[in-house]
Structures are given as C-alpha cells and as structure tokens.
Design a protein around this motif. Structure first.
Motif, PDB file in Angstrom:
ATOM      1  N   VAL B  39       0.819  -1.212   0.000  1.00 13.29           N
ATOM      2  CA  VAL B  39       0.000   0.000   0.000  1.00 13.29           C
ATOM      3  C   VAL B  39       0.855   1.265   0.000  1.00 13.29           C
ATOM      4  O   VAL B  39       0.323   2.368  -0.088  1.00 13.29           O
ATOM      5  CB  VAL B  39      -0.972   0.039   1.198  1.00 13.29           C
ATOM      6  CG1 VAL B  39      -2.078  -0.951   0.987  1.00 13.29           C
ATOM      7  CG2 VAL B  39      -0.260  -0.253   2.487  1.00 13.29           C
ATOM      8  N   VAL B  84      12.702  -4.232   7.064  1.00 12.94           N
ATOM      9  CA  VAL B  84      11.336  -4.118   7.565  1.00 12.94           C
ATOM     10  C   VAL B  84      10.523  -5.365   7.265  1.00 12.94           C
ATOM     11  O   VAL B  84       9.807  -5.865   8.120  1.00 12.94           O
ATOM     12  CB  VAL B  84      10.648  -2.884   6.944  1.00 12.94           C
ATOM     13  CG1 VAL B  84       9.206  -2.813   7.363  1.00 12.94           C
ATOM     14  CG2 VAL B  84      11.383  -1.622   7.349  1.00 12.94           C
ATOM     15  N   VAL B  97       0.233  -4.107   6.955  1.00 14.21           N
ATOM     16  CA  VAL B  97       0.170  -3.023   7.926  1.00 14.21           C
ATOM     17  C   VAL B  97       1.512  -2.296   7.985  1.00 14.21           C
ATOM     18  O   VAL B  97       1.567  -1.064   8.083  1.00 14.21           O
ATOM     19  CB  VAL B  97      -0.221  -3.546   9.326  1.00 14.21           C
ATOM     20  CG1 VAL B  97      -0.300  -2.416  10.314  1.00 14.21           C
ATOM     21  CG2 VAL B  97      -1.549  -4.267   9.265  1.00 14.21           C
ATOM     22  N   ALA B  98       2.603  -3.070   7.893  1.00 13.37           N
ATOM     23  CA  ALA B  98       3.925  -2.450   7.870  1.00 13.37           C
ATOM     24  C   ALA B  98       4.065  -1.549   6.649  1.00 13.37           C
ATOM     25  O   ALA B  98       4.616  -0.446   6.739  1.00 13.37           O
ATOM     26  CB  ALA B  98       5.011  -3.529   7.863  1.00 13.37           C
ATOM     27  N   PHE B 100       1.713   0.007   5.244  1.00 13.27           N
ATOM     28  CA  PHE B 100       0.962   1.226   5.519  1.00 13.27           C
ATOM     29  C   PHE B 100       1.748   2.155   6.416  1.00 13.27           C
ATOM     30  O   PHE B 100       1.730   3.375   6.240  1.00 13.27           O
ATOM     31  CB  PHE B 100      -0.404   0.896   6.149  1.00 13.27           C
ATOM     32  CG  PHE B 100      -1.278   2.098   6.259  1.00 13.27           C
ATOM     33  CD1 PHE B 100      -1.429   2.760   7.472  1.00 13.27           C
ATOM     34  CD2 PHE B 100      -1.933   2.601   5.160  1.00 13.27           C
ATOM     35  CE1 PHE B 100      -2.224   3.878   7.567  1.00 13.27           C
ATOM     36  CE2 PHE B 100      -2.723   3.722   5.247  1.00 13.27           C
ATOM     37  CZ  PHE B 100      -2.874   4.369   6.453  1.00 13.27           C
ATOM     38  N   GLY B 101       2.450   1.571   7.389  1.00  8.30           N
ATOM     39  CA  GLY B 101       3.308   2.393   8.239  1.00  8.30           C
ATOM     40  C   GLY B 101       4.364   3.109   7.413  1.00  8.30           C
ATOM     41  O   GLY B 101       4.639   4.294   7.605  1.00  8.30           O
ATOM     42  N   LEU B 102       4.936   2.361   6.462  1.00 10.35           N
ATOM     43  CA  LEU B 102       5.921   2.974   5.568  1.00 10.35           C
ATOM     44  C   LEU B 102       5.307   4.134   4.799  1.00 10.35           C
ATOM     45  O   LEU B 102       5.922   5.190   4.623  1.00 10.35           O
ATOM     46  CB  LEU B 102       6.424   1.933   4.561  1.00 10.35           C
ATOM     47  CG  LEU B 102       7.582   1.067   4.988  1.00 10.35           C
ATOM     48  CD1 LEU B 102       7.817  -0.009   3.960  1.00 10.35           C
ATOM     49  CD2 LEU B 102       8.831   1.912   5.146  1.00 10.35           C
ATOM     50  N   LEU B 104       2.877   6.050   5.695  1.00  8.90           N
ATOM     51  CA  LEU B 104       2.774   7.201   6.601  1.00  8.90           C
ATOM     52  C   LEU B 104       4.110   7.919   6.710  1.00  8.90           C
ATOM     53  O   LEU B 104       4.199   9.148   6.603  1.00  8.90           O
ATOM     54  CB  LEU B 104       2.346   6.749   7.989  1.00  8.90           C
ATOM     55  CG  LEU B 104       0.874   6.554   8.290  1.00  8.90           C
ATOM     56  CD1 LEU B 104       0.716   6.112   9.721  1.00  8.90           C
ATOM     57  CD2 LEU B 104       0.115   7.832   8.042  1.00  8.90           C
ATOM     58  N   ILE B 105       5.161   7.107   6.947  1.00  7.01           N
ATOM     59  CA  ILE B 105       6.483   7.690   7.139  1.00  7.01           C
ATOM     60  C   ILE B 105       6.908   8.459   5.889  1.00  7.01           C
ATOM     61  O   ILE B 105       7.408   9.590   5.962  1.00  7.01           O
ATOM     62  CB  ILE B 105       7.508   6.588   7.476  1.00  7.01           C
ATOM     63  CG1 ILE B 105       7.177   5.967   8.822  1.00  7.01           C
ATOM     64  CG2 ILE B 105       8.921   7.143   7.493  1.00  7.01           C
ATOM     65  CD1 ILE B 105       8.054   4.793   9.172  1.00  7.01           C
ATOM     66  N   GLU B 108       4.627  11.762   5.449  1.00  3.73           N
ATOM     67  CA  GLU B 108       4.929  12.808   6.418  1.00  3.73           C
ATOM     68  C   GLU B 108       6.373  13.256   6.322  1.00  3.73           C
ATOM     69  O   GLU B 108       6.685  14.422   6.550  1.00  3.73           O
ATOM     70  CB  GLU B 108       4.618  12.326   7.833  1.00  3.73           C
ATOM     71  CG  GLU B 108       3.136  12.130   8.079  1.00  3.73           C
ATOM     72  CD  GLU B 108       2.345  13.422   7.901  1.00  3.73           C
ATOM     73  OE1 GLU B 108       2.858  14.494   8.257  1.00  3.73           O
ATOM     74  OE2 GLU B 108       1.223  13.354   7.380  1.00  3.73           O
ATOM     75  N   GLY B 109       7.244  12.338   5.975  1.00  2.81           N
ATOM     76  CA  GLY B 109       8.639  12.714   5.800  1.00  2.81           C
ATOM     77  C   GLY B 109       8.794  13.714   4.676  1.00  2.81           C
ATOM     78  O   GLY B 109       9.485  14.723   4.807  1.00  2.81           O
ATOM     79  N   ARG B 111       6.416  15.623   3.550  1.00  2.39           N
ATOM     80  CA  ARG B 111       5.742  16.864   3.920  1.00  2.39           C
ATOM     81  C   ARG B 111       6.617  17.706   4.834  1.00  2.39           C
ATOM     82  O   ARG B 111       6.680  18.925   4.703  1.00  2.39           O
ATOM     83  CB  ARG B 111       4.416  16.562   4.615  1.00  2.39           C
ATOM     84  CG  ARG B 111       3.778  17.846   5.155  1.00  2.39           C
ATOM     85  CD  ARG B 111       2.314  17.807   5.105  1.00  2.39           C
ATOM     86  NE  ARG B 111       1.780  16.968   6.161  1.00  2.39           N
ATOM     87  CZ  ARG B 111       0.712  17.286   6.866  1.00  2.39           C
ATOM     88  NH1 ARG B 111       0.106  18.408   6.654  1.00  2.39           N
ATOM     89  NH2 ARG B 111       0.250  16.447   7.766  1.00  2.39           N
ATOM     90  N   ALA B 112       7.336  17.018   5.750  1.00  7.60           N
ATOM     91  CA  ALA B 112       8.144  17.765   6.708  1.00  7.60           C
ATOM     92  C   ALA B 112       9.380  18.382   6.057  1.00  7.60           C
ATOM     93  O   ALA B 112       9.830  19.451   6.461  1.00  7.60           O
ATOM     94  CB  ALA B 112       8.572  16.842   7.850  1.00  7.60           C
ATOM     95  N   ARG B 215       0.976  14.215  -1.529  1.00  7.59           N
ATOM     96  CA  ARG B 215      -0.243  13.412  -1.564  1.00  7.59           C
ATOM     97  C   ARG B 215      -0.418  12.671  -2.891  1.00  7.59           C
ATOM     98  O   ARG B 215      -1.435  12.053  -3.131  1.00  7.59           O
ATOM     99  CB  ARG B 215      -1.457  14.318  -1.347  1.00  7.59           C
ATOM    100  CG  ARG B 215      -1.521  14.927   0.039  1.00  7.59           C
ATOM    101  CD  ARG B 215      -2.802  15.703   0.202  1.00  7.59           C
ATOM    102  NE  ARG B 215      -3.940  14.799   0.019  1.00  7.59           N
ATOM    103  CZ  ARG B 215      -4.725  14.389   0.990  1.00  7.59           C
ATOM    104  NH1 ARG B 215      -4.510  14.787   2.215  1.00  7.59           N
ATOM    105  NH2 ARG B 215      -5.727  13.581   0.753  1.00  7.59           N
ATOM    106  N   LEU B 218      -1.590   8.966  -3.018  1.00 10.15           N
ATOM    107  CA  LEU B 218      -2.968   8.610  -2.703  1.00 10.15           C
ATOM    108  C   LEU B 218      -3.843   8.595  -3.948  1.00 10.15           C
ATOM    109  O   LEU B 218      -4.844   7.899  -3.994  1.00 10.15           O
ATOM    110  CB  LEU B 218      -3.541   9.606  -1.697  1.00 10.15           C
ATOM    111  CG  LEU B 218      -2.915   9.567  -0.314  1.00 10.15           C
ATOM    112  CD1 LEU B 218      -3.453  10.695   0.534  1.00 10.15           C
ATOM    113  CD2 LEU B 218      -3.191   8.236   0.347  1.00 10.15           C
TER     114      LEU B 218
END
Lengths: 330, 287
Positions: B39, B84, B97-98, B100-102, B104-105, B108-109, B111-112, B215, B218
């Motif tokens: 994902v 991972v 799920v992992a 998906f965690g990636l 997110l990272i 946001e990474g 974006r930051a 984004r 997505l």
C-alpha cells in the motif's frame, strides 16, 4: 485467561485477577474526568470515540481475520445517519445514534457482500476501492442529491440528551463525556459477548483455517459477511458519537486514509484484544497533543513505532502490558 | 469539444496509462512473489517525483535525475525488504500493515522536508509537435516511448534472463524453487527492489507532466489497484494492458464529461469485473 482473543489459558497467575483489573480500569474512566478541566474532558471523550473506531477494525481483523480498509466509510455513514436523523427526521439523540448504527449496517450489507466474495488479498483491494468509490461519488458534488447536506456539517446548536424525565444539555462537558462513556461501554460489552459466543469462536476458526472450517460445516461466506456488518455497527456508532462530541462531520472521514488510521491505532494498541485499540488511540492522541509543535515529525516517529511494534510485539502495547503483568504474578 | 482535443486527451490517457502500467507492474510482482499488497507503492511513485524535483533543482539537469532515481529506488527497496519486511515475512497481514506504516512515514517525511505546497517541474524537452491542429508536447510522447521501452525491457528480463527465470520459479512454487537451489531470499530482495524502482522510475518520467506533492501517492494507488484487479492479480501482461485501457477510457470520457465521472466509470467497471470474472479480464484460467 489473558486479556486477548487468542490465548485460551495461561499457567502463569497474573498479579491482579482479570476481573478486578478491568473493574479498576472502568472505575478510573468514570472518576477521572471529575478531576480534569473542561477541554480535557472533551479530549478524553474524543479518545473514546476514536478508540471505538479502532475497535471496529480490531473486531473485523482480530476476530474475523479480514484486513478491511473500509471502516472509515461506515464511520462516515454513521455521521451521515446521525445528521440525517437529527436534521431531517428531527429525532432525539437516542434515535439519531440508533439511526447512525442502522445506516452504517445497511450500507455494509451490499458493500460487505461485494468485499467478502473476494478472497484474502483481493479483499483488501476491494475495501480500498469501495472507499475510493464512495468518497469520489460524494465529493463530486453532482451527487449531492444522494447524501444531501448531511455529510459535511457543523452542529449549530448544543445537543440535549433526554434521560428519563430530565434533559441533560451537552453544554456541560461532563454530560458529553459520560454519554460517550456509556455508549462505548455498551459497545465494548457487546463486543465481549460476541467474541466469547459460539459465533465468535466460529469466526476465529474461519480466520485460522478456512478450509478446515468449511469441512466441519461452517458457512464461511455467511459468517464473514455477518462479522463484517457487525463490525461496521461499531464504526457507525463511533461516527455518531464523534458528530456529538466534536459537533462537526466532514466528507474527508470517508477517505481510506482514515481507515488506515483505525488500522494503525488498533495494531499499535493491540489488535487481538478489546482494550488494545483504546490504548493505542490514547497513546497516539495524548502523545500528539503534548508534542503538537513537533506533530508532523511525530507522525513519522509514530510510523517507526508502528514498524517496531509489528516486528517485536505483534500483540501491541496491550500485549506487552499483559505479558508483563503475567510475569509479575509468578 | 473539438475532435483535436478529444485526440489530445486520448493520447494523454495513453501516456498516463503507460506510466501507470509501469507502476502497476511493480505492484504486481511484489504481490506475486512476496504475497504483500504494497500500500506504500503509490508513495514510492511520489518519492520518485520528489527526488526528480530535488535533483533537477540541485543540478539543473533532468537527465541526471532520470538515471539516478531508479537506482535510488533499487537501493531503497532492497533496504526496506531486508530490514522491515524480511523479519515478518510469515505474516502477510502484518506486512501490509507495515507497508501502511511505511506509507505514513514517506508521506509525512516528504511533507516535513519538502513542504506541503505542490511544485512543478519544467518540461525538459520543451518543444511541441503539431498533431492535427494541436500543438502536442514532445515530452509526453517521449514519456510514452520510454515507458514502452521500460515495460518491454522488464518482460525481457523476466523471460530471458536467469534471474528472471528464478523470479518466475519462486512465483510459481516457492518451496520447489528453493529445493532446486534458487536463492529465494535474494530473489525476494531483488523483487521488492525492482518493484520499488519501477514505481520511482514512473515517478521520474511523470514528474514533468504532473504536480509534485506529498499526496500524489494517494491518487495513483487506487488506479494501480484497478489495473491489477481488472488485469488479474498476478497476471503481468494483463495488468499492463488494463492500465493502458483504463487510462485511455478515462481520457476519452473526460473529453465530454467531468473527470470524476470518468473515475466513477472505471470504479464501476472494476466492481463488475470483480463480481463476474474475479480472476481478471485477461486471465487465461481461474486462479
């Protein structure tokens, strides 16, 4: 017996008997807000609401074995149902909450049918596609006649909940908190009953070994669909409660990334337990609140924490706590 | 709506479809061999566009990015697979799920560090060619050609090299392949690396014709999912064909209706395929 859906018994004796532990937890939840300032009471209520949302994923995955990325759609349907009942049908809060649950479950029947027809990996993709379809249709604007002005809505009045002959206004944040606590408590009790019922055991059998379950006569498709629809009831309730507590609902709640939020919160807290999702949600929201200036970076840290938990503690934070308590009592 | 615009939109759809085909192929081999629905795949695509933008801004040369980004993809993919995913390879669900965690990272990474505002990358070729009565960007045609070359190269690798044969062997029957001496762990690492690299390469190619923002993944991921479902999970040529056809169809529909309508038609088509022919439109047999 540990606090998880899986272990059938343990030879270690826990530090505190399980019932007493949960009683203390419940007592704490009841008493705690009396010592908190008002805005924290709302925050605590929000933790309960998102925790319930995470619980809906924990049920569909932890018990049913189905990785559903569509829970947000039913959360959104709960919001919609609540708004529809409140503004269009002029129902009181009890009616509106009930309507929200019904709306979510009704929508879950055809979508769940479509999803559970798919096996294993298809299922995940189908739930994502359903989310995208619903979100796209609602966002396109042309289709406003389907959902009406009930999707993105801010509540302009202060709700009141009729209890017996009196009517408690949500102006007092305690009312909001206790109403949420009551609803969530009922929901968790229902979940506990379902998980420990023969139905719940049948589902866990299907989750663990589908072929064998089919061979002993379990109707796999029907059980899966039933579990899927029941789990969405929790998501719908969470949606209605959120509309009450935050007084705001939004189209974005239907997006599949919110479903991902449920997944992450539940997995971090412990996806094979009833308490885990709430623990994960509390952890995330409290940490985010206090690190709010670093919040964007915090999500990255949270992602890393998620990966670490997946690798080293697949039972989540609650699993760690349970194992610790087990060991202390030896 | 003039006929020229319809043709232009159709060619746009074709170009975009070829790029999506590239990305979806990466998703498909990761699923086929590693049993993971990645994902985060869309976010690797996004990362490719971001790296392209960074390298172009730093060096002023798009072609440097064109060469380097796929290599970064290979390295990153191998690293992620090793650190991972390998430890949790027994649980497909946890791997997802992992992933998906990636996701997110990564989001946001970006974006930051990169920022939340979309940025645009300039067309590196910059000239247009007249097609019928319209001036059409040469870069898009170049992108289509590159995508075709890459896809062809991928299939040649898969069918005519030793490692490609190893990959197909592991895909067909992992235990038997290991018993015959195929180094499965190395195959997994290379597969994930290749999948990631394909996604990031798609990102570099697409960067000049799309806006670069955190984004982006997505939007792209559901398209890849649709291609994979309609083509058939695990059916590589089918996935590529489905991606192209879907995009072409969406492009044509956009010429007389709103883009969201085109997307809804695609989604409904996918639902129909799921109901009536779940193994995919192009599958030869039910799997």
């Amino acid at each position: 017996m540990s606090g998880t859906f899986d272990k059938s018994g343990s030879i270690l004796t826990p530090l505190v008997s399980e019932g007493a532990g949960y009683l203390m937890l419940a007592a704490g939840l009841v008493v705690l807000p009396l010592f908190m300032p008002n805005y924290q009471r709302v925050f605590a209520a929000e933790i309960l609401v998102w925790g319930l949302f995470a619980l809906s994923f924990a049920i569909v995955y932890g018990v049913g074995g189905m990785l559903s990325f569509a829970q947000a759609v039913y959360f959104g349907m709960g919001c919609w149902g609540f708004n529809f009942a409140t503004y269009q049908l002029q129902l009181n809060i009890w009616g509106a909450v009930f309507a929200a649950i019904v709306a979510a479950m009704l929508f879950a029947i055809p979508t769940g049918f479509l999803a559970t027809r798919a096996r294993q990996h298809h299922f995940l993709i189908v739930t994502v596609i359903i989310s995208v379809l619903v979100h796209t249709v609602l966002a396109s604007g042309h289709y406003r006649w389907i959902a009406g002005p009930y999707v993105t809505r801010a509540m302009t009045f202060v709700p009141e909940v009729p209890v017996g002959f009196a009517s408690l206004s949500f102006k007092n944040e305690l009312v909001g908190y206790y109403f949420t606590l009551f609803a969530v408590g009922l929901a968790v009790a229902c979940a506990w009953l379902i998980v420990n019922s023969p139905f719940g055991k049948a589902l866990r059998a299907v989750r663990d070994n589908e072929t064998r379950s089919a061979l002993i006569g379990l109707n796999v498709n029907r059980l899966r669909l039933l579990m899927f629809v029941i789990a969405t009831a929790f998501a719908g309730l969470a949606g209605a409660l959120y509309a009450l507590v935050a007084r705001y609902t939004d189209l974005e709640f239907f997006h599949w990334t919110y479903s991902g939020k449920a997944v992450v919160l539940a997995v971090v807290g412990g996806v094979h337990s009833l308490v885990g999702p709430f623990l994960g949600t509390a952890f995330y929201m409290i940490a985010a609140e206090y690190l709010s200036q670093y919040f964007e970076q915090f999500v990255i840290v949270f992602g890393v924490i998620l990966l670490i938990i997946i690798r080293y503690a697949p039972d989540g934070l609650w699993g760690l706590i349970v194992r610790y308590l087990m060991r202390q009592g030896r | 709506m003039t006929g020229d615009l319809v043709i232009a939109l159709a060619i746009n759809g074709l170009v975009w479809g070829l790029i999506i085909a590239l990305i979806a192929l990466g998703l498909s081999i990761i699923f086929g061999l590693l049993d993971i629905i990645n994902v985060a795949h869309g976010d690797f695509f996004m990362l490719g566009t971001v790296f392209a933008w960074l390298i172009v801004t730093a060096t002023g040369n798009y072609w440097v990015a064109f060469l380097i980004v796929p290599l970064i993809g290979l390295l990153l993919g191998a690293l992620i697979e090793r650190c991972v995913l390998r430890p949790i390879e027994d649980s497909a669900a946890l791997s997802i799920v992992a992933a998906f965690g990636l996701s997110l990272i990564l989001q946001e990474g970006v974006r930051a560090t990169f920022g939340a505002t979309p940025k645009r990358l300039l067309d590196p070729i910059g000239t247009t060619i007249p097609i019928f009565n319209l001036q059409y960007e040469i870069y898009r045609l170049f992108a289509a050609v590159i995508a075709i070359v890459a896809i062809a190269g991928f299939f040649i690798f898969l069918h005519h090299t030793k490692f490609g044969t190893w990959m197909r062997a592991v895909r067909q029957d992992k235990d038997m392949a290991i018993a015959m001496g195929v180094p499965a762990n190395r195959v997994f690492a290379v597969t994930f690396a290749l999948g990631t690299s394909l996604a990031m390469f798609g990102g570099v190619v697409a960067a000049p014709i799309t806006s670069v923002e955190f984004r982006l993944g997505l939007d792209v991921l559901p398209l890849c999912f649709m291609a994979v479902i309609i083509g058939g999970l695990g059916n590589l040529p089918g996935t590529a064909a489905a991606a192209v056809l879907l995009s072409l169809m969406e492009g044509l529909i956009t010429s007389f209706a709103a883009p969201t309508t085109a997307r809804i038609v695609s989604l409904i088509l996918m639902s129909i395929v799921l109901l009536l022919r779940p193994q995919g439109l192009f599958a030869r047999s039910a799997r």
